[in-house]
Structure formats: structure tokens, C-alpha cells
Design a protein around this motif. Structure first.
Motif, mmCIF file in Angstrom:
data_model
loop_
_atom_site.group_PDB
_atom_site.id
_atom_site.type_symbol
_atom_site.label_atom_id
_atom_site.label_comp_id
_atom_site.label_asym_id
_atom_site.label_seq_id
_atom_site.Cartn_x
_atom_site.Cartn_y
_atom_site.Cartn_z
ATOM 1 N N ARG A 14 0.837 -1.211 0.000
ATOM 2 C CA ARG A 14 0.000 0.000 0.000
ATOM 3 C C ARG A 14 0.867 1.255 0.000
ATOM 4 N NH1 ARG A 14 -4.339 1.276 4.842
ATOM 5 N NH2 ARG A 14 -4.599 3.518 4.413
ATOM 6 N N ILE A 15 1.918 1.245 0.790
ATOM 7 C CA ILE A 15 2.840 2.390 0.836
ATOM 8 C C ILE A 15 3.562 2.530 -0.499
ATOM 9 C CG2 ILE A 15 4.877 3.346 1.984
ATOM 10 C CD1 ILE A 15 4.023 1.720 4.482
ATOM 11 N N ARG A 16 3.928 1.390 -1.090
ATOM 12 C CA ARG A 16 4.633 1.400 -2.368
ATOM 13 C C ARG A 16 3.782 2.071 -3.445
ATOM 14 N NH1 ARG A 16 8.738 -1.963 -3.665
ATOM 15 N NH2 ARG A 16 8.185 -3.283 -1.882
ATOM 16 N N GLU A 17 2.515 1.707 -3.494
ATOM 17 C CA GLU A 17 1.623 2.272 -4.500
ATOM 18 C C GLU A 17 1.374 3.753 -4.248
ATOM 19 O OE1 GLU A 17 0.507 0.820 -7.278
ATOM 20 O OE2 GLU A 17 1.851 -0.817 -6.701
ATOM 21 N N PHE A 18 1.297 4.144 -2.990
ATOM 22 C CA PHE A 18 1.094 5.553 -2.660
ATOM 23 C C PHE A 18 2.266 6.394 -3.145
ATOM 24 C CE2 PHE A 18 1.708 9.054 0.405
ATOM 25 C CZ PHE A 18 0.530 9.760 0.186
ATOM 26 N N LEU A 19 3.482 5.921 -2.880
ATOM 27 C CA LEU A 19 4.660 6.656 -3.316
ATOM 28 C C LEU A 19 4.779 6.662 -4.835
ATOM 29 C CD1 LEU A 19 7.291 5.421 -0.692
ATOM 30 C CD2 LEU A 19 6.208 7.656 -0.792
ATOM 31 N N MET A 62 2.759 9.287 -6.374
ATOM 32 C CA MET A 62 3.360 10.608 -6.209
ATOM 33 C C MET A 62 4.615 10.777 -7.053
ATOM 34 S SD MET A 62 3.036 11.385 -2.153
ATOM 35 C CE MET A 62 4.361 10.280 -1.787
ATOM 36 N N GLY A 63 4.991 9.728 -7.779
ATOM 37 C CA GLY A 63 6.195 9.815 -8.590
ATOM 38 C C GLY A 63 7.454 9.497 -7.804
ATOM 39 N N ALA A 64 7.276 8.911 -6.632
ATOM 40 C CA ALA A 64 8.430 8.567 -5.803
ATOM 41 C C ALA A 64 8.603 7.055 -5.762
ATOM 42 C CB ALA A 64 8.254 9.110 -4.400
ATOM 43 N N SER A 65 9.811 6.605 -5.488
ATOM 44 C CA SER A 65 10.117 5.185 -5.467
ATOM 45 C C SER A 65 10.225 4.685 -4.032
ATOM 46 C CB SER A 65 11.427 4.909 -6.210
ATOM 47 O OG SER A 65 11.880 3.600 -5.967
ATOM 48 N N TYR A 66 9.561 3.575 -3.750
ATOM 49 C CA TYR A 66 9.652 2.946 -2.438
ATOM 50 C C TYR A 66 11.097 2.586 -2.127
ATOM 51 C CZ TYR A 66 8.671 -0.491 1.277
ATOM 52 O OH TYR A 66 8.630 -1.197 2.459
ATOM 53 N N GLU A 67 11.792 2.075 -3.146
ATOM 54 C CA GLU A 67 13.181 1.656 -2.941
ATOM 55 C C GLU A 67 14.079 2.832 -2.593
ATOM 56 O OE1 GLU A 67 11.177 0.441 -5.225
ATOM 57 O OE2 GLU A 67 11.105 -1.589 -4.381
ATOM 58 N N TYR A 109 3.527 5.636 11.829
ATOM 59 C CA TYR A 109 4.933 5.253 11.807
ATOM 60 C C TYR A 109 5.793 6.506 11.807
ATOM 61 C CZ TYR A 109 9.422 3.661 9.905
ATOM 62 O OH TYR A 109 10.753 3.413 9.707
ATOM 63 N N ALA A 110 6.804 6.540 12.658
ATOM 64 C CA ALA A 110 7.744 7.660 12.703
ATOM 65 C C ALA A 110 9.131 7.123 12.394
ATOM 66 C CB ALA A 110 7.733 8.321 14.078
ATOM 67 N N GLY A 111 9.799 7.714 11.412
ATOM 68 C CA GLY A 111 11.129 7.242 11.038
ATOM 69 C C GLY A 111 11.905 8.309 10.289
ATOM 70 N N TYR A 112 12.949 7.874 9.576
ATOM 71 C CA TYR A 112 13.799 8.775 8.809
ATOM 72 C C TYR A 112 13.744 8.372 7.338
ATOM 73 C CZ TYR A 112 15.924 9.647 13.366
ATOM 74 O OH TYR A 112 16.154 9.955 14.680
ATOM 75 N N TYR A 113 14.051 9.292 6.466
ATOM 76 C CA TYR A 113 14.255 8.920 5.075
ATOM 77 C C TYR A 113 15.574 9.515 4.611
ATOM 78 C CZ TYR A 113 12.553 13.574 3.681
ATOM 79 O OH TYR A 113 12.376 14.913 3.523
ATOM 80 N N PRO A 114 16.228 8.847 3.649
ATOM 81 C CA PRO A 114 17.590 9.227 3.273
ATOM 82 C C PRO A 114 17.624 10.458 2.381
ATOM 83 C CG PRO A 114 16.855 7.394 1.953
ATOM 84 C CD PRO A 114 15.781 7.640 2.957
ATOM 85 N N ILE A 151 8.349 15.669 -4.750
ATOM 86 C CA ILE A 151 7.328 15.283 -3.770
ATOM 87 C C ILE A 151 7.347 16.166 -2.531
ATOM 88 C CG2 ILE A 151 7.484 12.880 -4.497
ATOM 89 C CD1 ILE A 151 8.990 12.326 -1.884
ATOM 90 N N TYR A 152 8.275 17.140 -2.468
ATOM 91 C CA TYR A 152 8.368 17.975 -1.285
ATOM 92 C C TYR A 152 7.465 19.209 -1.359
ATOM 93 C CZ TYR A 152 12.580 15.163 -1.065
ATOM 94 O OH TYR A 152 13.458 14.113 -1.059
ATOM 95 N N SER A 153 6.741 19.397 -2.466
ATOM 96 C CA SER A 153 5.889 20.580 -2.589
ATOM 97 C C SER A 153 4.780 20.542 -1.543
ATOM 98 C CB SER A 153 5.273 20.635 -3.988
ATOM 99 O OG SER A 153 6.262 20.747 -4.972
ATOM 100 N N ARG A 154 4.499 21.666 -0.964
ATOM 101 C CA ARG A 154 3.443 21.751 0.041
ATOM 102 C C ARG A 154 2.088 21.819 -0.663
ATOM 103 N NH1 ARG A 154 3.927 23.114 5.159
ATOM 104 N NH2 ARG A 154 6.042 23.856 4.793
ATOM 105 N N LEU A 155 1.179 20.924 -0.274
ATOM 106 C CA LEU A 155 -0.130 20.884 -0.910
ATOM 107 C C LEU A 155 -1.177 21.682 -0.131
ATOM 108 C CD1 LEU A 155 -0.397 17.145 -1.993
ATOM 109 C CD2 LEU A 155 0.415 19.097 -3.294
#
Length: 559
Positions: free
Chosen positions: A243-248, A251-256, A288-293, A337-341
């Protein structure tokens, strides 16, 4: 007759003299002729002349203290292995030019057991968000080298250098190759291989590592580093990950890109929560709270609601959702994907209640937490948690509920709860130290903590009200809690809390204040307090000088 008596007397004198000096020396072809012995006795006899004999041998001079110092300066350096082991226990962690020269002069041995060294190593005995991964490898151009990537919650940094070996168990590298000065000391990292583990000690500042980040610790070979991918696998089912993979992807973003195994950005916690939007409606789901690279290792909050919608929050950057009532998806022509909506906070649910479950030995700790209002970061907002303890502790069956107020945090809305078995009151029994979140600001970053101590008399846990809520470091060796922070750009503090009559009290503090005196514009005044009373004050030029004065409180780089 008189002539022969004189000869016999001379011979007797010679024999007695040689006997006193250890006897006649034996020669390979036999004894020396008698005439030579007599002549030797005559030359060595002080009665022949008061004038010193001329000799072809050079006259030895008496060395002065200056000469001895000159001779000593050219003698070989101290044994490198001895210096290495001494530095391994050195506190504070700084290295002199002499010690560095000793190590370099002794670095001539290449390891015969390189197979035991090379590979991936991971730091053990730390929480996930303080992970560290080290690669030891060999290339034709760089030779043997070490590359370390370390984390301290949302701070990260790296250091690397060419490995120099003293023997099969000792190696080091210097990540600094400039001119060594007091204001700019080198970083030297020691590595000692013992019983299949690598003990790593840092000497000097850890360049590039960031606030609170350290490479020190014990590393285990082959232990995988904790990554976002690990966190996702632990916190989400395969269906939720898809589900997260499809959401990203939408948005044009890659889960990987965010959760690849190769990305060494660890620490993520999830909680089942009920959240509330600004319009008053509520939604339940997994948060979920975490970090992204990315540069700076930014944090994220991901909310998978039971209603099937996904909410993505990058603090300070943007909010994304596929909920049509809240905001539309990004358009195809959006740059990133960082644009504020939407306006900040309008459509992202704020945590109202939540539940997390953690294992602590043979005991399961379940925390239900409640917040009155977290739309604004108000420190006196009512926040509390109900802890349910079930299992076995110290060999005793345990079933207990405890309600405690949660320390204020401005980080992750308290969804990053961790539980550690730790003897926090040093009575010989394991207690529970709970991290309910992290607070941070321009003055530093701290763990928000609660403490439960085990009472062996009634076989129950009790809240420890004096356990410091904000902590930079729990120092079990010195039995203290250290807090490091800043008040403005010109005031640095290090506080040490220790047990007094069973309760933590502020027993020692350093305050380094910027000078406003015209004749000392580049100096700082360092104040040392003991039990609330000013004990000493000093003029120092920087934190290195402060660390030399008070090595036990050298926490300037932590927090």
C-alpha cells in the motif's frame, strides 16, 4: 744479585697487580711474554710519572643536562603497542604529537589475519537509532582502509581513513592530515581485535559526524545494520508495505529510494493510534515515525488509516495524502514530492491516543498514551501514559499497571517509545528506562525519559520521580545522568545528576559563557559548580581547554 732481586720484585709487583684486576688474560697463542707484562705494569704504575701519558684514544667528555636531552630526543620512540593500549583507556580522548609519532613509527606490520578483519561490522549494545556500521576493505589504490557511518537519532555522519597495523590485533587510522595544533587536533581512531569483536575508540574530535554522533563502541562482524527497510518489515505487513509502495508510486516517488536495504538510515517505531483532524473528525490507524535518506537525514511521519487513505508528513516540508476530502494528489508536472499541498497541519491528523508494545526480557510492556491537544506545542499540555507490565521479572510473576505523566517532546508526537532494561538506581536489580520521545532545538537534542525501579521487597515496579526527564547520556560507569545544552550562542552547559540518598540530584555543572570584556574578546569564562555552589572559574579559549580542565565532564560534542 741486587739486579736480579729488582727484577723478581718487579715481577711480583706485576703479578699482584694483575691478580687484583682479575688475573692474567689468556691468549689464543698462549701467555704474553714476561717482558710485555712488566712493561704493562710499568705503564700503569702511578709512581713512574706525575704527568699524564699521551694517548691516541679520544678523551671522553662529561655530558651536560643539555647534551643528555639532545641524546634522549634521538632515541627510539616508546613502543607503539604500549602507547596504543594506554590510549585505548585514555580519558579524555585526545592524542599528543609524540603519541601519534609513536604509532606511526610502529606501523610497519601488515596483518597475516586480514580475513578476520575485512568485512562489514556493526556496533552492538546500542539502541537502533544510535547504530553504526563499519566497512574494512582493501583496494590497490587505498590499501587497507576503514569507512564508518554512525547515527545519533536524527543526526548522522561518517569518517574514514587508511588503516595502519601495529600487529594482528591493533590498527588505527588518522582522518586528519593537517598541521597539528591545540585548536585543530587530529582525529585518530583505534581498532583492537579481541575475541572476534572490534573495540573502537576515537581520539579527538569526530570530524563530519554531527552533533552527538560517535563512532566508538564494540562492533560485531556480519551483524546487519538497522535500516529503514528493517524498520518497515518489522512494523508493516506485506500488504501494508505494498500500500505504501503504490502511494509513493502515485506521487512519482520510489519505495526503494526511501527504504532500500542499502540505505543505512535506521530507527523507526510504529503505534496504533486514534488521531484527530482540525475539523474535529477522528481517524484510527497505524502511525509510523522514522527517517528517510536525504541530506540532513530528515524525519517522516506516515499514517495508514483504517479508512484506506494514507497520510504522509515531512516536517517543515510538506503534507501529502490521497484522501480527496483533505487534499488532492500531486499533479504529474510537479517538480518533486516535497511541494506543500495544503496549509501546515490542516489535513494531517494529530495523535490523540495510541498504543505501543515492547518486550523487556521476559516481560511485555504495553503503553497506552493520551494527549489533550497536540496541535500546538504547549509544554503544560496534559500528557500521560498507562503502562501495563505482564510477564516475569527477577524470577517473579508480574502483572502491574502504572500511570505516569509523559515529559514534553516536540518530536514524533511520542510515537517512538523504547523500553530498556537498565539498573537506573544502581542497587543491583534491573529496572526499566522508557524513552517516550525526543526533544530538540537550537540548544541540542535529548531523550525524553521515564524511570521505573524494581522494589525487591514487594516485587513490584515503582515510578522514580527524580529520574531526569531530559537526558543526553546515561553514564552507568560513573553512575550518573549527563545533560548537555546551550542557551543562546554564547552559553554552553554540561550538567551531571547523581544519586543522593536514593534520588537523582544536580551535583555538578559546567557553564561556559562568552566573554564580553574588551581585553578578552576571544575568551570564555568557565564556571564550575558543585552542589549548586560556585567552586572554580577559569578563562578558557575553547571547549578543548575546558575538556582538559574537567575531563570527566567532556560532553561538549554530545547532544
Amino acid at each position: 744479585m741486587g739486579k736480579y732481586m729488582k727484577i723478581l720484585t718487579g715481577m711480583l709487583t706485576c703479578l699482584l697487580f694483575l691478580n687484583a684486576c682479575g688475573g692474567l688474560e689468556e691468549q689464543e697463542e698462549g701467555n704474553r711474554p714476561l717482558q710485555e707484562d712488566i712493561k704493562m705494569a710499568e705503564r700503569e704504575s702511578p709512581e713512574e710519572s706525575d704527568e699524564p701519558e699521551e694517548s691516541d684514544e679520544p678523551i671522553e667528555s662529561i655530558a651536560t643536562e643539555e647534551d643528555e636531552a639532545s641524546v634522549n630526543s634521538t632515541e627510539p620512540k616508546e613502543d607503539a603497542a604500549v602507547v596504543f593500549d594506554r590510549l585505548l583507556e585514555k580519558d579524555p580522548y585526545y592524542i599528543t604529537e609524540y603519541e601519534l609519532d609513536c604509532l606511526k613509527e610502529g606501523a610497519s606490520v601488515q596483518p597475516e589475519n586480514w580475513d578476520e578483519w575485512q568485512g562489514e561490522w556493526a556496533r552492538t549494545g546500542v539502541v537502533r537509532s544510535c547504530s553504526s556500521c563499519m566497512t574494512l576493505a582493501q583496494t590497490e589504490s587505498e590499501g587497507y582502509y576503514a569507512d564508518i557511518l554512525s547515527f545519533y537519532y536524527n543526526h548522522n555522519g561518517s569518517t574514514k581513513g587508511e588503516l595502519l597495523f601495529l600487529d594482528d590485533t591493533r590498527a588505527f587510522f588518522a582522518a586528519f592530515d593537517g598541521e597539528m595544533t591545540e585548536d585543530d587536533p587530529p582525529q585518530v581512531v583505534l581498532l583492537k581485535l579481541q575475541e572476534g569483536l572490534l573495540v573502537v575508540v576515537n581520539l579527538g574530535p569526530e570530524y563530519g559526524c554531527g552533533i552527538g554522533v560517535t563512532v566508538e563502541g564494540t562492533y560485531t562482524k556480519g551483524t546487519p545494520e538497522y535500516t529503514n527497510a528493517n524498520a518497515m518489515a518489522e512494523n508493516f505487513t506485506e500488504e501494508e508495505q505494498e500500500r505504501i509502495r503504490e502511494f509513493l508510486k502515485t506521487m512519482g516517488a520510489s519505495y526503494e529510494d526511501f527504504f532500500a536495504d542499502a540505505v543505512k538510515y535506521g530507527c523507526g517505531e510504529s503505534a496504533w493510534v486514534t488521531a484527530e483532524f482540525k475539523d474535529g473528525t477522528t481517524v484510527t490507524g497505524k502511525r509510523y515515525a522514522g527517517y528517510y535518506p536525504t541530506i540532513g537525514n530528515l524525519d517522516l511521519i506516515l499514517f495508514l488509516a483504517e479508512n484506506g487513505y494514507t497520510y504522509w508528513h515531512q516536517p517543515g516540508t510538506g503534507y501529502l495524502t490521497d484522501d480527496p476530502e483533505r487534499a488532492g494528489l500531486m499533479t504529474e508536472d510537479s517538480r518533486n514530492i516535497y511541494s506543500r499541498l495544503v496549509e501546515e497541519g490542516d489535513y494531517f491528523p494529530k495523535t490523540k491516543t495510541g498504543r505501543v508494545t515492547r518486550k523487556a526480557g521476559e516481560c511485555t510492556v504495553t503503553a497506552d498514551f493520551f494527549f489533550a491537544d497536540e496541535t500546538d506545542f504547549v509544554a503544560d499540555t496534559e500528557r500521560f501514559a498507562e503502562f501495563q507490565l505482564e510477564g516475569i521479572w527477577e524470577g517473579c510473576g508480574l502483572s502491574q499497571s502504572i500511570t505516569m505523566e509523559i515529559p514534553y517532546s516536540n518530536y514524533y508526537y511520542y510515537t517512538a517509545l523504547t523500553v530498556e532494561c537498565r539498573d537506573i538506581n544502581f542497587d543491583g536489580y534491573d529496572d526499566l528506562a522508557m524513552v517516550t520521545g525526543t526533544a530538540y532545538g537550537s540548544g541540542g537534542s535529548w531523550q525524553c525519559c521515564l524511570g521505573l525501579i524494581w522494589n525487591p521487597a514487594n516485587k513490584m515496579f515503582e515510578p522514580m520521580d527524580s529520574y531526569p526527564e531530559l537526558q543526553t547520556d546515561f553514564d552507568s560507569e560513573r553512575q550518573r545522568v549527563v545533560v548537555r545544552y546551550r542557551s543562546g550562542a554564547g552559553n554552553e552547559y554540561v550538567e551531571s545528576y547523581t544519586l543522593v540518598d536514593g534520588a537523582y540530584q544536580l551535583t555538578e555543572m559546567l557553564h561556559m559563557a562568552e566573554s564580553f570584556e574588551p581585553d578578552r574578546p576571544e575568551d570564555y569564562c568557565l564556571y564550575h559548580y558543585v552542589n549548586g555552589e560556585l567552586a572554580d572559574e577559569h578563562w578558557v579559549s575553547d571547549i578543548y581547554e575546558a575538556a582538559e580542565l574537567y575531563p570527566d565532564l567532556d560532553y561538549w560534542w554530545k547532544g
